[in-house]
Motif scaffolding. Structure first.
Motif, PDB file in Angstrom:
ATOM      1  N   LEU A 363       0.923  -1.104  -0.068  1.00  0.00           N
ATOM      2  CA  LEU A 363       0.136   0.207  -0.213  1.00  0.00           C
ATOM      3  C   LEU A 363       0.832   1.290  -0.107  1.00  0.00           C
ATOM      4  O   LEU A 363       0.495   2.213  -0.643  1.00  0.00           O
ATOM      5  CB  LEU A 363      -0.754  -0.067   1.124  1.00  0.00           C
ATOM      6  N   TYR A 364       1.886   1.272   0.769  1.00  0.00           N
ATOM      7  CA  TYR A 364       2.796   2.294   0.884  1.00  0.00           C
ATOM      8  C   TYR A 364       3.539   2.604  -0.797  1.00  0.00           C
ATOM      9  O   TYR A 364       3.695   3.724  -1.109  1.00  0.00           O
ATOM     10  CB  TYR A 364       3.968   2.165   1.842  1.00  0.00           C
ATOM     11  N   GLN A 365       3.988   1.591  -1.138  1.00  0.00           N
ATOM     12  CA  GLN A 365       4.505   1.558  -2.402  1.00  0.00           C
ATOM     13  C   GLN A 365       3.665   2.015  -3.595  1.00  0.00           C
ATOM     14  O   GLN A 365       3.915   3.095  -4.550  1.00  0.00           O
ATOM     15  CB  GLN A 365       5.040   0.054  -2.969  1.00  0.00           C
ATOM     16  N   SER A 366       2.297   1.636  -3.361  1.00  0.00           N
ATOM     17  CA  SER A 366       1.251   2.142  -4.355  1.00  0.00           C
ATOM     18  C   SER A 366       0.962   3.433  -4.054  1.00  0.00           C
ATOM     19  O   SER A 366       1.104   4.291  -5.116  1.00  0.00           O
ATOM     20  CB  SER A 366      -0.189   1.304  -4.168  1.00  0.00           C
ATOM     21  N   ALA A 367       0.945   4.053  -2.920  1.00  0.00           N
ATOM     22  CA  ALA A 367       0.746   5.595  -2.767  1.00  0.00           C
ATOM     23  C   ALA A 367       1.969   6.276  -3.201  1.00  0.00           C
ATOM     24  O   ALA A 367       1.843   7.361  -3.838  1.00  0.00           O
ATOM     25  CB  ALA A 367       0.510   5.926  -1.247  1.00  0.00           C
ATOM     26  N   TYR A 368       3.200   5.618  -3.137  1.00  0.00           N
ATOM     27  CA  TYR A 368       4.322   6.296  -3.490  1.00  0.00           C
ATOM     28  C   TYR A 368       4.352   6.449  -4.829  1.00  0.00           C
ATOM     29  O   TYR A 368       4.763   7.621  -5.325  1.00  0.00           O
ATOM     30  CB  TYR A 368       5.507   5.369  -3.018  1.00  0.00           C
ATOM     31  N   TYR A 369       3.929   5.444  -5.635  1.00  0.00           N
ATOM     32  CA  TYR A 369       4.143   5.589  -7.270  1.00  0.00           C
ATOM     33  C   TYR A 369       2.884   6.398  -7.885  1.00  0.00           C
ATOM     34  O   TYR A 369       3.151   7.011  -8.982  1.00  0.00           O
ATOM     35  CB  TYR A 369       4.307   4.296  -7.720  1.00  0.00           C
ATOM     36  N   ILE A 370       1.779   6.425  -6.958  1.00  0.00           N
ATOM     37  CA  ILE A 370       0.754   7.316  -7.398  1.00  0.00           C
ATOM     38  C   ILE A 370       1.231   8.584  -7.468  1.00  0.00           C
ATOM     39  O   ILE A 370       1.008   9.542  -8.381  1.00  0.00           O
ATOM     40  CB  ILE A 370      -0.415   7.231  -6.600  1.00  0.00           C
ATOM     41  N   GLY A 371       1.954   8.955  -6.228  1.00  0.00           N
ATOM     42  CA  GLY A 371       2.688  10.416  -6.147  1.00  0.00           C
ATOM     43  C   GLY A 371       3.479  10.692  -7.253  1.00  0.00           C
ATOM     44  O   GLY A 371       3.609  11.711  -7.627  1.00  0.00           O
TER      45      GLY A 371
END
Length: 422
Positions: A363-371
């Motif tokens: 989930l963190y990586q998903s948010a990170y790459y959405i950013g």
């Protein structure tokens, strides 16, 4: 499970107590170097491919006759595809195995990488990059889980560090190599060279990576996965950490997507090879990320986030200067601040999640790459509308978001302390 053996028994002696032998990999042991080098190469291939067009955006704009905001989709599509598929890929690795998913991911990504130089239009290029990013989602989703299962706990940090080093080297060298190659032969040849390097890395990875010995397959149960995700998203601290990671990456994605346009235009007018070499600044980030633990030890997690945000904001303001040296100093500070903030936030996620850590990290990586995708797109739009000052404005708003969220976290922690002492 670790294998076990028993000590030899002497005649008439009491039965010995079985001694458990940890059969997982460790430094100096058989297979450890192969495993470390294999995952290092996987990291190089992943990030070289993921950001292969970022240093080439001015050339892509020129060939297709589009603005920075449109060319930036070649970066945003790749990181967006990764963001969307990292959680599903983590679930697939639980069922089919880490090595299987990583191998399949690299195979698809390098195949697409061979096709990318032949894209006849910007639309085709963006679609291919989206598929490539979705395929690459299998690497970060599986590599850390593989290491946690196959490496002894005392060696785990070092092993993960080598994988992250591969990410950093791939991201940096991919941009530098494409810059110099494109200066002589154009962006298509440059992207083709990265594709060829990635193919070599993928083949070596598959030949070198030891077969897993401790993986236990699970079942694909969407209900359980969704329940774990809901639990993580209902945790206020994890939500704040996800938002902080996304906002830091918004700054970074925007700055490095647009910086090529800034430096190739007046008053600087730098050649493409020199612009690509600007990404050597990533080495500063490698150092700042590795020292983030000491920063947290001195200032605490929230203090370290304030320091990272302040450093990033200072770099953004310096980059507004007309002096090339001050712009470069600004990039150093932006890069150092970003990597420190990212290291603090991502490590805090692992410490905060008491179960389902793979999903919490995904989930963190998903948010990170959405950013990253948002930063690439919005930063380019802002550059088109208001020049470099527009991109800096977007970055400063993102840093303000980081500081505001950290302030909320500080207040929440103090409220909990008061309740605990009441």
């Amino acid at each position: 499970m670790p294998a076990s053996t028993e000590a030899p028994t002497r005649v008439g002696a009491a039965s010995p107590v079985p001694v458990a032998v940890d059969s997982r990999l460790s430094p100096g042991g058989p297979g450890y170097r192969r495993m470390s080098f294999a995952l290092f190469l996987a990291g190089v291939a992943t990030f070289a491919l993921l950001y292969s067009t970022q240093a080439l955006l001015p050339l892509i704009s020129g060939e297709f006759g589009v603005a920075a905001s449109e060319a930036s989709w070649t970066v945003a599509a790749a990181t967006g595809g990764l963001a969307l598929f990292v959680l599903p890929m983590s679930a697939l690795s639980e069922r089919f195995g880490r090595r299987t998913v990583m191998t399949a991911s690299l195979a698809v990504a390098v195949t697409v990488g061979i096709l990318v130089p032949f894209a006849p239009s910007l639309t085709t290029l963006v679609v291919l990059r989206a598929v490539q990013g979705a395929a690459l989602a299998g690497l970060p989703a599986s590599a850390t889980a593989y290491l946690a299962e196959e490496v002894r706990p005392k060696a785990l940090v070092t092993a993960i560090g080598l994988f992250v080093a591969g990410n950093s080297v791939g991201g940096m060298s991919g941009r530098v190599i494409t810059g110099w190659v494109a200066q002589e032969w154009g962006w298509r040849v440059a992207v083709g060279v990265i594709g060829a390097i990635a193919v070599a890395c993928a083949v070596a990875f598959r030949l070198l990576l030891p077969a897993p010995q401790h993986f236990v397959a699970g079942s694909l149960r969407p209900r359980v996965l969704l329940g774990t995700v809901r639990t993580h998203l209902s945790d206020p601290l994890l939500r704040r950490l996800y938002a902080i990671g996304a906002l830091f990456m918004t700054v970074f994605g925007g700055v490095y997507t647009v910086i090529g346009y800034r430096l190739t235009e007046a008053p600087f007018g730098l050649p493409q090879g020199i612009v690509g070499s600007i990404f050597l600044v990533y080495l500063v980030g490698t150092v700042s990320a590795s020292t983030a633990g000491r920063l947290v030890g001195r200032l605490g997690r929230r203090g370290a986030l304030y320091a990272a945000g302040g450093t990033t904001a200072t770099g953004l303001l310096l980059s507004l200067s007309g002096s090339l040296w001050l712009v470069l100093l600004g990039l150093v500070l932006i890069t150092g601040g970003f990597f420190a903030g990212h290291a603090v936030a991502s490590s805090a996620v692992s410490k905060t999640a008491t179960h389902g850590r793979a999903q919490a990290s995904a989930l963190y990586q998903s948010a990170y790459y959405i950013g990253s995708s948002a930063g690439s797109t919005v930063g380019a739009l802002a550059f088109h509308a208001g020049g470099w000052a527009g991109t800096v404005g977007v970055g400063l708003l993102a840093v303000l978001g980081v500081v505001s969220i950290t302030v909320l976290g500080t207040r929440a922690a103090r409220a909990q302390q008061r309740l605990a002492t009441a």
